[in-house]
Design an enzyme around this catalytic site. Structure first.
Site, PDB file in Angstrom:
ATOM      1  N   LEU A 122      11.229 -20.430  -4.994  1.00  0.00           N
ATOM      2  CA  LEU A 122      10.323 -19.450  -4.417  1.00  0.00           C
ATOM      3  C   LEU A 122       9.034 -19.613  -5.272  1.00  0.00           C
ATOM      4  O   LEU A 122       9.405 -19.459  -6.608  1.00  0.00           O
ATOM      5  CB  LEU A 122      10.739 -17.894  -4.236  1.00  0.00           C
ATOM      6  CG  LEU A 122       9.911 -17.127  -4.205  1.00  0.00           C
ATOM      7  CD1 LEU A 122       9.334 -17.135  -2.512  1.00  0.00           C
ATOM      8  CD2 LEU A 122      10.582 -15.604  -4.420  1.00  0.00           C
TER       9      LEU A 122
ATOM     10  N   ASP B 295       0.636  -1.282  -0.091  1.00  0.00           N
ATOM     11  CA  ASP B 295      -0.108   0.047   0.002  1.00  0.00           C
ATOM     12  C   ASP B 295       0.759   1.099   0.003  1.00  0.00           C
ATOM     13  O   ASP B 295       2.040   1.243   0.429  1.00  0.00           O
ATOM     14  CB  ASP B 295      -0.938  -0.038   1.206  1.00  0.00           C
ATOM     15  CG  ASP B 295      -1.941   1.036   1.001  1.00  0.00           C
ATOM     16  OD1 ASP B 295      -2.391   1.497   0.145  1.00  0.00           O
ATOM     17  OD2 ASP B 295      -2.594   1.236   2.175  1.00  0.00           O
TER      18      ASP B 295
ATOM     19  N   HIS C 261       3.169   3.734  -8.627  1.00  0.00           N
ATOM     20  CA  HIS C 261       2.874   2.353  -8.894  1.00  0.00           C
ATOM     21  C   HIS C 261       4.408   1.849  -9.778  1.00  0.00           C
ATOM     22  O   HIS C 261       4.841   0.737  -9.383  1.00  0.00           O
ATOM     23  CB  HIS C 261       1.733   1.722  -9.979  1.00  0.00           C
ATOM     24  CG  HIS C 261       0.622   2.407  -9.203  1.00  0.00           C
ATOM     25  ND1 HIS C 261       0.206   1.815  -8.103  1.00  0.00           N
ATOM     26  CD2 HIS C 261      -0.579   2.834  -9.771  1.00  0.00           C
ATOM     27  CE1 HIS C 261      -1.042   2.265  -7.537  1.00  0.00           C
ATOM     28  NE2 HIS C 261      -1.560   2.931  -8.662  1.00  0.00           N
TER      29      HIS C 261
HETATM   30  C1  FPP Z   1      -2.043   0.046  -3.645  1.00  0.00           C
HETATM   31  O1  FPP Z   1      -1.432   1.557  -3.373  1.00  0.00           O
HETATM   32  C2  FPP Z   1      -1.181  -0.487  -4.597  1.00  0.00           C
HETATM   33  C3  FPP Z   1      -1.799  -1.106  -5.695  1.00  0.00           C
HETATM   34  C4  FPP Z   1      -3.401  -0.789  -5.745  1.00  0.00           C
HETATM   35  C5  FPP Z   1      -0.976  -1.585  -6.719  1.00  0.00           C
HETATM   36  C6  FPP Z   1       0.364  -2.390  -6.371  1.00  0.00           C
HETATM   37  C7  FPP Z   1       1.013  -2.741  -7.435  1.00  0.00           C
HETATM   38  C8  FPP Z   1       2.194  -3.068  -7.750  1.00  0.00           C
HETATM   39  C9  FPP Z   1       3.194  -2.236  -6.519  1.00  0.00           C
HETATM   40  C10 FPP Z   1       2.989  -3.355  -8.738  1.00  0.00           C
HETATM   41  C11 FPP Z   1       2.491  -4.897  -9.174  1.00  0.00           C
HETATM   42  C12 FPP Z   1       3.306  -5.679 -10.020  1.00  0.00           C
HETATM   43  C13 FPP Z   1       2.938  -6.598 -10.963  1.00  0.00           C
HETATM   44  C14 FPP Z   1       4.006  -7.109 -11.663  1.00  0.00           C
HETATM   45  C15 FPP Z   1       1.322  -6.965 -10.916  1.00  0.00           C
HETATM   46  P1  FPP Z   1      -2.370   2.481  -3.483  1.00  0.00           P
HETATM   47  O2  FPP Z   1      -2.188   3.333  -5.042  1.00  0.00           O
HETATM   48  O3  FPP Z   1      -3.812   2.286  -3.244  1.00  0.00           O
HETATM   49  O4  FPP Z   1      -1.801   3.727  -2.519  1.00  0.00           O
HETATM   50  P2  FPP Z   1      -2.561   4.836  -1.911  1.00  0.00           P
HETATM   51  O5  FPP Z   1      -3.360   4.284  -0.707  1.00  0.00           O
HETATM   52  O6  FPP Z   1      -1.567   5.733  -1.115  1.00  0.00           O
HETATM   53  O7  FPP Z   1      -3.244   5.491  -2.901  1.00  0.00           O
END
Ligand code: FPP
Length: 265
Positions: free
Chosen positions: A155, A44, A61
């Site tokens: 893994l 998050d 992201h």
């Molecule tokens: C939440 O943070 C995060 C997500 C919804 C997406 C996370 C995905 C990645 C880090 C990459 C995944 C990689 C692959 C290869 C699939 P948020 O954006 O909700 O954070 P906020 O609460 O600060 O808005």
């Protein structure tokens, strides 16, 4: 243990971080006989990380992907058996279309940049979640991962994509009812183990440790069944800033916990 230590020190050189005594101390204090088998992470804080820097959410992201790369390497070096990353929830469809599209393209980007190293590390890549609504290009990247890494025995890296725990539980119940109607399941034989086999996580062990970054203290529809006895670890650090050091700290704290599963010590 020696192998894990060697891998950690070698990995450290690869990611180009200068050696510091803190890190060596943390590694020396780890109990290599007590590494969690399955670590699940709610990644998050990407959006907030970007907003703080005046950047668009997708930049958060993108930065979060770098952390994914680093944490996968460290998890592998430590000898963790399963790493599940909450990458897109069933609720995330409510986000703006551009952001959803960006997130849907990440598996292909990750495939292109990482498949070589993942294969050389003997890592198997899988997904947990509902495949039905995912775009063809996302599923095609996931299926490429599956195909190219299916023989790997190291893994297991799971991306939780279009994952929601409540819908997973319903999916399990539907599966059981269908099997019962087809004469493949006797209702008298249903127990916790039978039920767990109908979940997306079927043959995986339950997470020993669940980490959530960025200061929120909730589960957000993530592995409600599987987290029943997991150790939970929360940090204020946003996912893009969550580096090896934070991960090792979480493992170290986990090793200090006393897991009793409702029994006495
Ligand atoms: C939440 O943070 C995060 C997500 C919804 C997406 C996370 C995905 C990645 C880090 C990459 C995944 C990689 C692959 C290869 C699939 P948020 O954006 O909700 O954070 P906020 O609460 O600060 O808005």
């Amino acid at each position: 243990m020696l192998e894990a230590l060697k891998r950690l020190f070698r990995g450290h050189q690869e990611i180009g971080v200068t050696s510091d005594t803190d890190r060596s101390e943390t590694i020396k204090q780890l109990k290599f006989g007590q590494i969690p088998k399955h670590v699940a992470i709610i990644m998050d804080g990407n959006g907030r990380w970007a907003a703080k820097r005046g950047l668009p959410r997708i930049a958060g992201h993108q930065a979060g992907m770098k952390t994914v790369r680093e944490i996968v390497r460290v998890a592998d070096d430590l000898g963790i058996e399963v790493l599940t990353l909450y990458s897109f929830s069933t609720e995330n469809w409510k986000r703006p279309r551009d952001e959803v599209n960006f997130l849907m393209k990440l598996p292909q980007e990750f495939f292109n940049s990482e498949i070589k190293e993942l294969k050389s590390r003997n890592i198997r890549v899988e997904m947990v979640g509902s495949e039905s609504q995912l775009p063809g290009f996302t599923m095609s990247a996931i299926n490429q991962f599956r195909e190219e890494t299916k023989e790997n025995t190291g893994l297991q890296l799971n991306f939780a994509m279009n994952y929601g725990s409540r819908s997973e539980i319903l999916y399990a119940v539907e599966g059981m009812l269908r099997d019962q109607a087809g004469g493949h399941l006797d209702i008298d034989e249903v127990n916790e183990e039978t039920f767990a086999r109908y979940l997306y996580t079927r043959d995986l062990p339950d997470p020993d440790l669940m980490i959530r970054t960025s200061g929120e203290i909730r589960i957000s529809n993530f592995m409600l069944w599987q987290l029943a006895y997991s150790e939970l670890w929360f940090t204020e650090t946003a996912w893009p800033d969550f580096k090896e050091k934070s991960f090792l700290q979480a493992i170290q704290d986990y090793q200090r916990r006393s897991r009793r599963y409702g029994a006495l010590k």
